[in-house]
Design a protein around this motif. Sequence first.
Motif, PDB file in Angstrom:
ATOM      1  N   UNK A 186       3.078   6.023 -12.523  1.00 24.99           N
ATOM      2  CA  UNK A 186       1.755   6.525 -12.883  1.00 24.99           C
ATOM      3  C   UNK A 186       0.640   5.553 -12.544  1.00 24.99           C
ATOM      4  N   UNK A 187       0.921   4.252 -12.602  1.00 25.20           N
ATOM      5  CA  UNK A 187      -0.131   3.256 -12.406  1.00 25.20           C
ATOM      6  C   UNK A 187      -0.197   2.685 -10.987  1.00 25.20           C
ATOM      7  N   UNK A 194      -2.032   8.407  -2.728  1.00 25.12           N
ATOM      8  CA  UNK A 194      -3.221   9.230  -2.593  1.00 25.12           C
ATOM      9  C   UNK A 194      -3.546  10.048  -3.810  1.00 25.12           C
ATOM     10  N   UNK A 195      -2.751   9.938  -4.863  1.00 25.70           N
ATOM     11  CA  UNK A 195      -3.019  10.684  -6.079  1.00 25.70           C
ATOM     12  C   UNK A 195      -4.146  10.066  -6.885  1.00 25.70           C
TER      13      UNK A 195
END
Length: 282
Positions: A186-187, A194-195
């Motif tokens: 997530x980090x 690219x999220x």
Amino acid sequence: MSTPSEYYRSLPPVSKTYGVACLTATAAFYLQVYDPWTSIALDYGHVFKRLQVWRLITNFFFLGTFSFRFALRLIIIAKYGVSLEKGTFDKRTADYLWMLIFGALSLLVMAVVPAFSTPFMGPSLVFMLVYIWGREYPNARINVYGVVTLKGFYLPWAMLALDLIFGAPLMPDILGMVAGHLYYFLTVLHPLAGGKYIFKTPLWVHKFVAYWEGTQINAPVQRDPYAGVAFRGRSYRLNGNQTRTPEQAQTRRETETETQQPNSPEGEIAFRGRSYCLGDAH
């Protein structure tokens, strides 16, 4: 070589607090002050039916009885946890604390499944530190028990293999790796792909750290001169917010010009200090 007290003072706040809490919990059990299995162990039946909500937190502080594995877990906190807090999370105490809180919440969610539930999730949280450290320092050279040297990326897998050889339960290690990978995805991995980065440290965590340790460089909170250290400095508070209009600045320059001695060289200001004036009188 530093003394034990100097080494203790040099430790960053979160790792130091967590390590001391784990040591205290085991020492209290050794002195027969309490029974961890009946008072602080994770048991959702007691949490929801008897409202013993403290079990959701206290179970993370018991790393087992005094043993080689307990010592190894404390060493992991003192080495890899401190390395992360001083390195990757340098001056980002709130982010490091949020990483541990997120890991604990993830483990609590996984513990809802009976197959993944253990009375104490502290070992899994500690192994999460090993996994994240291995991802942050993949090329660091690590010597495992003086037998084999490998890169940091393979450290959690090597420790998992050693637990398998020694006959230790593997579920706490695997849960820690899952929680660590979820946080790292997530980090780091998701934003690099690219999220959108949506995993931000909550404001209340920043406020909590600012209250006890002072404002961090990335904290979205106002600097409090009295946070963390008493009497940080009144001059900062009084002068930090001073603003002058152009008319006030011009008036101040004219006042300073009028107070100069007309015959003093280089326009020195009269009464530069009381000691100077008193010295001339003698």
